[in-house]
Design an enzyme around this catalytic site. Structure first.
Site, PDB file in Angstrom:
ATOM      1  N   GLU A 114     -10.283  -4.379 -28.769  1.00 33.86           N
ATOM      2  CA  GLU A 114     -10.385  -5.265 -29.929  1.00 33.86           C
ATOM      3  C   GLU A 114      -9.071  -5.967 -30.283  1.00 33.86           C
ATOM      4  O   GLU A 114      -8.613  -5.894 -31.431  1.00 33.86           O
ATOM      5  CB  GLU A 114     -10.923  -4.502 -31.137  1.00 33.86           C
ATOM      6  N   TYR A 174     -20.791  -3.934 -35.212  1.00 38.21           N
ATOM      7  CA  TYR A 174     -21.307  -2.981 -36.207  1.00 38.21           C
ATOM      8  C   TYR A 174     -22.230  -3.702 -37.174  1.00 38.21           C
ATOM      9  O   TYR A 174     -21.927  -3.844 -38.347  1.00 38.21           O
ATOM     10  CB  TYR A 174     -20.136  -2.313 -36.940  1.00 38.21           C
ATOM     11  N   GLU A 220     -19.315  -0.280 -28.191  1.00 35.28           N
ATOM     12  CA  GLU A 220     -19.355   0.377 -29.508  1.00 35.28           C
ATOM     13  C   GLU A 220     -20.500  -0.182 -30.338  1.00 35.28           C
ATOM     14  O   GLU A 220     -20.761  -1.388 -30.331  1.00 35.28           O
ATOM     15  CB  GLU A 220     -18.045   0.158 -30.293  1.00 35.28           C
TER      16      GLU A 220
HETATM   17  C1  GCB Z   1     -13.976  -0.313 -33.907  1.00 34.34           C
HETATM   18  C2  GCB Z   1     -12.802   0.296 -33.237  1.00 34.34           C
HETATM   19  C3  GCB Z   1     -12.748   1.790 -33.406  1.00 34.34           C
HETATM   20  C4  GCB Z   1     -13.130   2.156 -34.837  1.00 34.34           C
HETATM   21  C5  GCB Z   1     -14.536   1.685 -35.104  1.00 34.34           C
HETATM   22  C6  GCB Z   1     -14.980   1.971 -36.540  1.00 34.34           C
HETATM   23  O1  GCB Z   1     -14.375  -1.396 -33.636  1.00 34.34           O
HETATM   24  O2  GCB Z   1     -12.736  -0.035 -31.872  1.00 34.34           O
HETATM   25  O3  GCB Z   1     -11.468   2.239 -33.094  1.00 34.34           O
HETATM   26  O4  GCB Z   1     -13.014   3.507 -35.085  1.00 34.34           O
HETATM   27  O5  GCB Z   1     -14.601   0.313 -34.906  1.00 34.34           O
HETATM   28  O6  GCB Z   1     -15.600   2.979 -36.790  1.00 34.34           O
HETATM   29  O7  GCB Z   1     -14.659   1.168 -37.396  1.00 34.34           O
END
Ligand code: GCB
Length: 656
Positions: free
Chosen positions: A469, A522, A558
């Site tokens: 990222e 996310y 992710e």
């Molecule tokens: C991400 C990151 C990771 C975080 C995750 C989160 O995109 O790559 O290191 O822990 O999100 O949970 O926000």
């Protein structure tokens, strides 16, 4: 006299003031004492092979684990240790000490909040005896740190022997001439966890110069990553011996044609000016000799009816490892023997597929962390064994070493158990323009060189990840990632290279250089909070757009949601176990639409809950684990288990 500033003078002034700011900052943090290993000491380390220490009839390995003496230098500029030369005496003689286990992060060992959040130089010391048998001019003794975070300086018997810049990767020094016999040897280590805009990962130190609100000299370390900056000697410290003419490095590549496997090897021998005879034997799992080559250490071994290295669940006999036994005969006739585990397999990427041994491979996996209670990032065998049991229990076949290289003891397990790895370097959180400077770029290239050197022979490693990222929308990112990826491909032409992206397909400038597009997002978590209904719409759109833009296979590296174990809410609310499950269901449905097309993997974030810095969005750490930090399953673990085993069943053994 009137001075006219032209553009060049103005730029020089700017540069001068920028250098000054950094210098002042480094002085304040005690980094000017040389914590930043100079380029020359770094490149000196880069010229060694750094084979993982393995015992053999010619090599002894001894771990220096246990309780060490420890002191964090809490002086205002963190520089007392250098001012008072703490390496010249025993640590007890220069101040109070506590017992500190090695390996372990020091942060969670005591009840002292100041130590947990400490930034600066931490000092370790211990004594050890060298056996009389090592006092032998025909052999050498090497002191090796599997990792220490972040900058390290090491003294043996008050003599500085090595410096290293960067955590998560090994460094070592030949200590044969410094060792003492019949008296104790004193080993002193200073390790500084300060992150700057040019470290990897980057961070900043912020001085709070408002005397109304903060005491004099008050500063904080700002992190640009979402995990706790655990520090100390986090992996084993080892002493190992080799004969004076020794095998310094082996590079192997493997190939398969029909039922024949090929192992190409290239050995580097040191300690002798002229060529020495090298014997390379390939042994099968039962120890039977498959092939032998005598020569100068470069060549090929041919394996008829080869048994390939297959990932877990892709074969009834996964992770088949041969042993490449290399014997080097030194000028005095003394042999050096090293046994390298070798998995014979191929990796290829097409515009839609990721192929292992010519067959489509679908990553069913995780983003992970090295993280647990008390130990922090300290290597812990029970934890490693438990994690691999859980990985296989869930039916996963892979993980990404998010967001830094994992211990070689973990990588050995991957090779032995058939768990496929996306091997990531520590470049997480490159967010500002400064993070893309030439200084960082040059260090980043060194780190990739170190990582490839360490893991190049591992069959489980199928792809390198150069970053997680980054601000890949910035103009600087284009040249930066072009350079880092080219550099990585020069270091290893046999594996694909990726970077893990969270920027929009039409903004990102790095994906064009990657062989596989790795995406993090996310939906219904960091935006559209609580709106589970938008996940499918957004996830589908995103995958389609990325594929149309690059025509490369995609891995969802992710996705996920925080869930506090035991918090139940139906209808689901954020942070409940039900919400985490709903997020998963929605993503699964999109994955199923693209699995047969160009989606080549899904890796949930995260395997287990893990510690982070303290912020209002983290409840004693990140809770996106499907297991708790203590490795107990949340409801999500059972859901993932059902899905992963169904995927195995649908695709069947021998496929993915
Ligand atoms: C991400 C990151 C990771 C975080 C995750 C989160 O995109 O790559 O290191 O822990 O999100 O949970 O926000």
């Amino acid at each position: 006299m009137k001075i006219r500033f032209n553009r060049r003078m103005f730029m020089m002034l700017l540069l001068f003031s920028a250098v000054n700011v950094v210098a002042v900052f480094m002085m304040r943090m005690g980094l000017d004492t040389g914590a930043h290993a100079s380029r020359s000491s770094q490149s000196q380390t880069l010229s060694n092979g750094m084979l993982f220490p393995r015992e053999s009839e010619s090599r002894e390995v001894r771990e220096l684990g246990g309780m060490w003496k420890f002191r964090a230098d809490m002086s205002p500029n963190r520089n007392a240790g250098f001012d008072q030369q703490w390496w010249e005496k025993t640590l007890e003689q220069t101040g109070p000490v506590i017992d500190m286990p090695v390996p372990a992060s020091y942060n969670d060992i005591t009840q002292d909040r100041r130590l947990r959040d400490f930034v600066g130089w931490a000092w370790y010391q211990r004594e050890f005896y060298a056996p009389a048998s090592w006092k032998n001019i025909k052999q050498r003794t090497v002191l090796r740190f599997e990792s220490a975070h972040y900058n390290t300086i090491v003294w043996l018997n008050s003599k500085e022997i090595v410096r290293h810049d960067g955590g998560h990767l090994p460094f070592e020094a030949d200590v044969s001439l410094v060792l003492r016999y019949n008296v104790p040897n004193t080993l002193t280590v200073a390790v500084n966890n300060t992150l700057t805009p040019h470290t990897i990962p980057p961070g900043t130190i912020q001085y709070m110069d408002d005397p109304d609100r903060y005491p004099p000299g008050y500063f904080v370390q700002n992190l640009q990553m979402d995990f706790f900056n655990y520090a100390g000697i986090q992996r084993p410290v080892k002493l190992y011996t080799t004969p004076s003419v020794f095998l310094d490095d082996i590079t192997i590549t493997t190939n398969v044609q029909g039922s024949t496997g090929y192992v190409n090897f290239d050995c580097v021998i040191k300690g002798n000016s002229s060529a020495v005879p090298v014997t390379v034997d390939l042994l099968d799992k039962t120890g039977q000799l498959v092939a032998a080559v005598k020569g100068s250490g470069k060549g090929q071994v041919k394996v008829a009816d080869v048994k390939l290295w297959w990932p877990f669940t892709m074969s009834s006999d996964p992770a088949y490892l041969y042993t490449l036994k290399v014997t080097v005969i030194g000028s005095a006739g003394q042999p050096d023997v090293y046994r390298l585990p070798v998995g014979i397999r191929t990796v290829q990427v097409t515009s839609k597929q990721f192929l292992i041994n010519g067959k489509p491979f679908y990553f069913r996996g995780f983003g992970k962390h090295e993280d647990s209670d008390i130990r922090g990032k300290g290597l812990d065998y029970p934890l490693i064994a438990k994690d691999f049991n859980l990985i296989k229990w869930v039916g996963a076949n892979s993980f990404r070493t998010s967001h830094y290289p994992y211990a070689e003891e973990i990588m050995d397990m991957c090779d032995q158990q058939g768990i496929v790895v996306i091997d990531e370097c520590p470049a997480v959180g490159l967010k500002t323009r400064e993070n893309f400077s030439n200084q960082t770029l040059s260090h980043h290239k060194d780190v990739m060189t170190e990582l490839v050197r360490r893991d190049k022979n591992r069959p489980s490693v199928v792809m390198w990840s150069v970053a997680n990222e980054p601000a890949s929308q910035l103009p600087e990112a284009e040249y930066y990632f072009k350079t880092v990826i080219q550099h990585t491909k020069q270091a290893d032409s046999t594996r694909p290279v990726t970077l893990v992206i969270n920027k929009a397909f039409n903004k990102d400038k790095g994906g064009q250089f990657a062989d596989v597009v790795c995406l993090n997002n996310y939906y219904s978590w960091y935006h559209d909070m609580g709106h589970l209904e938008v996940i499918q719409y957004q996830a589908k759109y995103n995958l389609e757009q990325w594929y149309q833009t690059h025509h490369k296979p995609i891995i969802q590296t992710e996705y996920g949601a925080d869930a506090i174990a035991g918090l139940h809410m139906d209808p689901p609310l954020m942070f409940s176990e039900e919400y985490q499950q709903e997020v998963m269901f929605n993503y699964f449905s999109v994955f199923d639409q693209f699995r047969q097309q160009y989606l080549v993997g899904e890796m949930i974030w995260n395997f287990a809950d893990f510690m982070t810095a303290q912020t209002t969005t983290r409840v004693a750490g990140n809770k996106k684990g499907i297991f708790t930090r203590q490795r107990q399953p949340k409801t999500a673990a059972f859901l993932l288990k059902e899905r992963y085993w169904k995927l195995v069943n649908q695709t069947g053994p021998g496929n993915h």
